[in-house]
Design a protein around this motif. Structure first.
Motif, PDB file in Angstrom:
ATOM      1  N   SER A  64      -4.048   3.385   0.116  1.00  6.19           N
ATOM      2  CA  SER A  64      -4.463   2.736   1.712  1.00  6.19           C
ATOM      3  C   SER A  64      -4.737   1.262   1.930  1.00  6.19           C
ATOM      4  O   SER A  64      -5.529   0.803   0.985  1.00  6.19           O
ATOM      5  CB  SER A  64      -6.367   4.014   1.445  1.00  6.19           C
ATOM      6  OG  SER A  64      -6.936   2.613   1.476  1.00  6.19           O
ATOM      7  N   VAL A  65      -4.323   0.990   3.657  1.00  8.17           N
ATOM      8  CA  VAL A  65      -3.534   0.070   3.992  1.00  8.17           C
ATOM      9  C   VAL A  65      -5.521  -0.660   3.897  1.00  8.17           C
ATOM     10  O   VAL A  65      -6.807   0.367   5.093  1.00  8.17           O
ATOM     11  CB  VAL A  65      -3.355   0.322   4.951  1.00  8.17           C
ATOM     12  CG1 VAL A  65      -3.232  -1.985   5.703  1.00  8.17           C
ATOM     13  CG2 VAL A  65      -1.978   0.617   4.861  1.00  8.17           C
ATOM     14  N   PRO A  66      -5.624  -1.670   3.696  1.00  7.21           N
ATOM     15  CA  PRO A  66      -7.015  -2.132   4.021  1.00  7.21           C
ATOM     16  C   PRO A  66      -7.847  -2.978   5.141  1.00  7.21           C
ATOM     17  O   PRO A  66      -6.218  -3.471   6.013  1.00  7.21           O
ATOM     18  CB  PRO A  66      -7.467  -3.891   3.121  1.00  7.21           C
ATOM     19  CG  PRO A  66      -6.435  -3.820   2.987  1.00  7.21           C
ATOM     20  CD  PRO A  66      -5.296  -2.583   2.715  1.00  7.21           C
ATOM     21  N   GLU A  67      -8.450  -3.248   5.717  1.00 12.43           N
ATOM     22  CA  GLU A  67      -9.306  -3.484   7.483  1.00 12.43           C
ATOM     23  C   GLU A  67      -9.427  -5.412   6.829  1.00 12.43           C
ATOM     24  O   GLU A  67     -10.085  -5.612   5.472  1.00 12.43           O
ATOM     25  CB  GLU A  67     -10.441  -2.764   7.939  1.00 12.43           C
ATOM     26  CG  GLU A  67     -11.203  -3.367   9.091  1.00 12.43           C
ATOM     27  CD  GLU A  67     -11.996  -2.817   9.699  1.00 12.43           C
ATOM     28  OE1 GLU A  67     -12.471  -2.944  10.525  1.00 12.43           O
ATOM     29  OE2 GLU A  67     -11.781  -1.292   9.216  1.00 12.43           O
ATOM     30  N   ILE A  68      -8.718  -5.941   7.985  1.00 13.29           N
ATOM     31  CA  ILE A  68      -9.349  -7.296   6.860  1.00 13.29           C
ATOM     32  C   ILE A  68     -10.725  -7.468   7.395  1.00 13.29           C
ATOM     33  O   ILE A  68     -11.562  -6.608   8.555  1.00 13.29           O
ATOM     34  CB  ILE A  68      -8.499  -7.985   7.907  1.00 13.29           C
ATOM     35  CG1 ILE A  68      -7.254  -7.531   7.495  1.00 13.29           C
ATOM     36  CG2 ILE A  68      -8.804  -9.393   7.811  1.00 13.29           C
ATOM     37  CD1 ILE A  68      -5.867  -8.556   8.919  1.00 13.29           C
ATOM     38  N   ALA A  74       1.041  -0.819  -0.088  1.00 13.82           N
ATOM     39  CA  ALA A  74      -0.179  -0.304  -0.014  1.00 13.82           C
ATOM     40  C   ALA A  74       1.033   0.616  -0.386  1.00 13.82           C
ATOM     41  O   ALA A  74       0.476   2.115  -0.836  1.00 13.82           O
ATOM     42  CB  ALA A  74      -1.007   0.304   1.047  1.00 13.82           C
ATOM     43  N   ALA A  75       1.583   1.239   1.131  1.00 12.31           N
ATOM     44  CA  ALA A  75       2.729   2.378   0.802  1.00 12.31           C
ATOM     45  C   ALA A  75       3.640   2.589  -0.359  1.00 12.31           C
ATOM     46  O   ALA A  75       4.181   4.097  -1.174  1.00 12.31           O
ATOM     47  CB  ALA A  75       4.461   1.936   2.052  1.00 12.31           C
ATOM     48  N   SER A  76       3.919   1.711  -0.771  1.00 12.91           N
ATOM     49  CA  SER A  76       4.663   1.650  -2.205  1.00 12.91           C
ATOM     50  C   SER A  76       3.818   2.133  -3.683  1.00 12.91           C
ATOM     51  O   SER A  76       4.512   2.071  -4.592  1.00 12.91           O
ATOM     52  CB  SER A  76       5.341   0.858  -2.659  1.00 12.91           C
ATOM     53  OG  SER A  76       4.438  -0.332  -2.838  1.00 12.91           O
TER      54      SER A  76
END
Length: 110
Positions: free
Chosen positions: A50-54, A44-46
């Protein structure tokens, strides 16, 4: 009387093995989940996403997988355990889905 003591000892030893196996599977599942989170965060950073919620999978839930980011490893066990699949959908959004799988063991393979 001796038979009764032997039976109690066998039941006790069996239950402790089962408890150890269960906690061992829980530890492996936790480690696999943490690894999935780290890999998904790096992706996500690269890619400036946005980082997903599980999210726990529910029967019939639509899954649109365009690109697999990471799926947790298989665990050799004779019971159910949780896996997580992180992926990018056709819109470019990241998702992480946790689902239950039936483990494979020697008894069920043969």
């Amino acid at each position: 009387m001796n038979t009764r003591k032997l039976l109690v000892a066998i039941i006790f030893l069996s239950s402790t093995q089962l408890a150890f196996a269960s906690s061992s599977i829980d530890n492996l599942t936790q480690k696999n989940q943490q690894k999935n989170i780290e890999i998904t965060q790096k992706y996500a950073a690269s890619n400036n996403k946005s980082v997903p919620e599980i999210v726990d999978y529910k029967y019939g839930m639509p899954i649109d997988v365009k690109k697999l980011i990471h799926a947790t490893k298989e665990i050799k066990t004779c019971g159910n355990y949780k896996k997580i699949m992180s992926f990018e959908d056709s819109q470019g959004d990241l998702h992480a889905v946790r689902y239950t799988v039936l483990g494979s063991c020697r008894q069920s393979e043969g």
